[in-house]
Design a protein around this motif. Structure first.
Motif, PDB file in Angstrom:
ATOM      1  N   GLN A 186       0.819  -1.210   0.000  1.00  0.00           N
ATOM      2  CA  GLN A 186       0.000   0.000   0.000  1.00  0.00           C
ATOM      3  C   GLN A 186       0.853   1.259   0.000  1.00  0.00           C
ATOM      4  O   GLN A 186       0.495   2.265  -0.617  1.00  0.00           O
ATOM      5  CB  GLN A 186      -0.944  -0.005   1.214  1.00  0.00           C
ATOM      6  N   ARG A 187       1.988   1.218   0.661  1.00  0.00           N
ATOM      7  CA  ARG A 187       2.882   2.384   0.662  1.00  0.00           C
ATOM      8  C   ARG A 187       3.422   2.643  -0.743  1.00  0.00           C
ATOM      9  O   ARG A 187       3.501   3.782  -1.196  1.00  0.00           O
ATOM     10  CB  ARG A 187       4.032   2.151   1.645  1.00  0.00           C
ATOM     11  N   SER A 190       0.695   4.181  -2.856  1.00  0.00           N
ATOM     12  CA  SER A 190       0.441   5.610  -2.606  1.00  0.00           C
ATOM     13  C   SER A 190       1.432   6.476  -3.365  1.00  0.00           C
ATOM     14  O   SER A 190       1.086   7.543  -3.889  1.00  0.00           O
ATOM     15  CB  SER A 190       0.514   5.907  -1.106  1.00  0.00           C
ATOM     16  N   GLU A 193       0.455   6.447  -6.985  1.00  0.00           N
ATOM     17  CA  GLU A 193      -0.675   7.341  -7.260  1.00  0.00           C
ATOM     18  C   GLU A 193      -0.193   8.758  -7.533  1.00  0.00           C
ATOM     19  O   GLU A 193      -0.719   9.464  -8.407  1.00  0.00           O
ATOM     20  CB  GLU A 193      -1.639   7.334  -6.072  1.00  0.00           C
ATOM     21  N   LEU A 216      -6.589   7.892  -4.236  1.00  0.00           N
ATOM     22  CA  LEU A 216      -5.785   7.109  -3.303  1.00  0.00           C
ATOM     23  C   LEU A 216      -6.670   6.310  -2.353  1.00  0.00           C
ATOM     24  O   LEU A 216      -6.453   5.109  -2.142  1.00  0.00           O
ATOM     25  CB  LEU A 216      -4.853   8.036  -2.514  1.00  0.00           C
ATOM     26  N   CYS A 217      -7.677   6.963  -1.791  1.00  0.00           N
ATOM     27  CA  CYS A 217      -8.569   6.288  -0.847  1.00  0.00           C
ATOM     28  C   CYS A 217      -9.443   5.245  -1.547  1.00  0.00           C
ATOM     29  O   CYS A 217      -9.766   4.202  -0.960  1.00  0.00           O
ATOM     30  CB  CYS A 217      -9.427   7.311  -0.105  1.00  0.00           C
ATOM     31  N   LEU A 220      -7.260   2.265  -1.763  1.00  0.00           N
ATOM     32  CA  LEU A 220      -7.152   1.607  -0.460  1.00  0.00           C
ATOM     33  C   LEU A 220      -8.416   0.809  -0.146  1.00  0.00           C
ATOM     34  O   LEU A 220      -8.351  -0.304   0.373  1.00  0.00           O
ATOM     35  CB  LEU A 220      -6.893   2.642   0.631  1.00  0.00           C
ATOM     36  N   GLY A 251       0.308  11.577   1.038  1.00  0.00           N
ATOM     37  CA  GLY A 251      -0.246  10.304   0.596  1.00  0.00           C
ATOM     38  C   GLY A 251       0.179   9.144   1.472  1.00  0.00           C
ATOM     39  O   GLY A 251      -0.627   8.270   1.808  1.00  0.00           O
ATOM     40  N   THR A 255      -2.203   6.885   3.774  1.00  0.00           N
ATOM     41  CA  THR A 255      -2.152   5.425   3.615  1.00  0.00           C
ATOM     42  C   THR A 255      -1.982   4.725   4.955  1.00  0.00           C
ATOM     43  O   THR A 255      -2.714   3.776   5.282  1.00  0.00           O
ATOM     44  CB  THR A 255      -0.998   5.035   2.672  1.00  0.00           C
TER      45      THR A 255
END
Length: 351
Positions: A186-187, A190, A193, A216-217, A220, A251, A255
């Protein structure tokens, strides 16, 4: 009459630029001193002679003939008529001509006043500027192509890294290791993105913060929220642009905080579970808030539900942004605010 002719010749000689007075057959009635000096012609071989025959025919220029024989008879005046020619004693010259036809009342004949302005140097400078501008535009285009190529390669590399992390997470047996790999995934996403927004935006290092946080959300939510516990992730952000370096930091903070909220805020199913991300702007100040309506914080670590690598990342990024972090937790959930300078919030919280 003699006095008038003397005065007229004096006026002609006073004009600093080359100047001619022609009759209606284009013979020279008078010429200024500057005309003789600049074009290096002799007065005895100029007065009364046809303009086109002066200086061994150096003035027999097709564009000049068009001006005198076609344009002037129809319009009586012409300003800024450009003539480009190679003169034997001067070399290549660009001349700007102004012409006037003077018609005398009661007479059939007319006089033509012809003024010359040498703009060779000006045109050379303009051409140099045009060439410099053209070369600059070419370099900028090359830079833009290289930048897009670099962004494309970075984005591809990030996607490859993210895919490898996800594959590894599925392959390992340890649940703890699997979770760490998913968090790392996930990092990376971000940061990817940010790269995607840079690639699609017009600016080189500016990102529209509202759409960036929403995308971004959304990413996620798709990858982290399970069907067994549906959690709505909502974004409320003011419109504005931020630098790409700041966008990466924000970001990554979002995250980490959203992942924390997904993992720990709702240990059991809850109707209306929601995580709210807000970003407010007030001139040079800003405030980022991630709040949820979950169970609140169990351990007093000051940054989130559980301490660890994510907490260290958030703390380092907050310091890097020269901001302050505040955590409020209770029965109605947790609210973590990252504030740049002093900021009065008017955004709602998760309910």
């Amino acid at each position: 009459m003699e006095d008038a002719q003397t005065l007229a010749q004096a006026i002609v000689n006073t004009i600093p630029e080359p100047f001619l007075v022609l009759d209606d057959e284009f013979r020279v009635l008078a010429a200024s001193v500057s005309f003789y000096k600049i074009f290096k012609v002799d007065p005895d071989h100029t007065q009364g002679r046809l303009l086109y025959s002066l200086g061994d025919g150096q003035w027999d220029i097709p564009t000049l003939r068009v001006l005198l024989e076609t344009i002037i008879p129809e319009q009586a005046a012409m300003d800024g008529f450009e003539v480009e020619h190679d003169f034997p004693n001067l070399g290549h010259r660009v001349m700007l001509l102004n012409a006037r036809q003077v018609i005398y009342e009661g007479e059939l004949k007319s006089t033509i006043l012809l003024a010359f302005m040498d703009i060779t140097s000006r045109r050379a400078i303009e051409r140099e500027k045009e060439e410099l501008l053209r070369r600059t535009e070419e370099l900028l285009q090359q830079k833009e192509i290289l930048l897009k190529e670099m962004q494309h390669r970075v984005a591809n590399s990030l996607q490859i890294i993210a895919s490898i992390l996800l594959l590894k997470a599925r392959a390992v047996l340890s649940e703890e290791t699997r979770q760490h790999l998913k968090d790392a995934h996930q990092r990376v996403m971000s940061v990817a993105e940010v790269q995607r927004h840079l690639h699609s935006s017009e600016g080189v290092d500016q990102i529209e913060v509202s759409s960036y946080l929403r995308n971004l959300c959304d990413s996620l939510a798709i990858s982290m929220v399970g069907e067994g516990q549906p959690i709505a992730i909502k974004v409320m952000a003011h419109s504005g642009v931020i630098g790409s370096d700041k966008a990466v930091s924000i970001g990554l903070i979002v995250t980490e905080l959203v992942i924390n909220a997904i993992k720990y805020a709702f240990p059991s199913a809850k109707a209306g579970a929601m995580i709210l991300v807000t970003y407010e702007i007030d001139a040079g100040d800003w405030k980022l808030t991630v709040s949820d309506n979950g169970v609140g914080k169990c351990a007093s670590d000051g940054t989130g539900h559980n301490s660890g690598l994510g907490t260290a990342i958030v703390q380092a990024l907050v310091k890097q942004l020269d901001a302050a972090m505040d955590t409020v937790s209770g029965r109605d959930g947790m609210k973590i605010s990252i504030t740049r300078a002093t900021f009065t919030s008017n955004m709602p919280r998760a309910a």
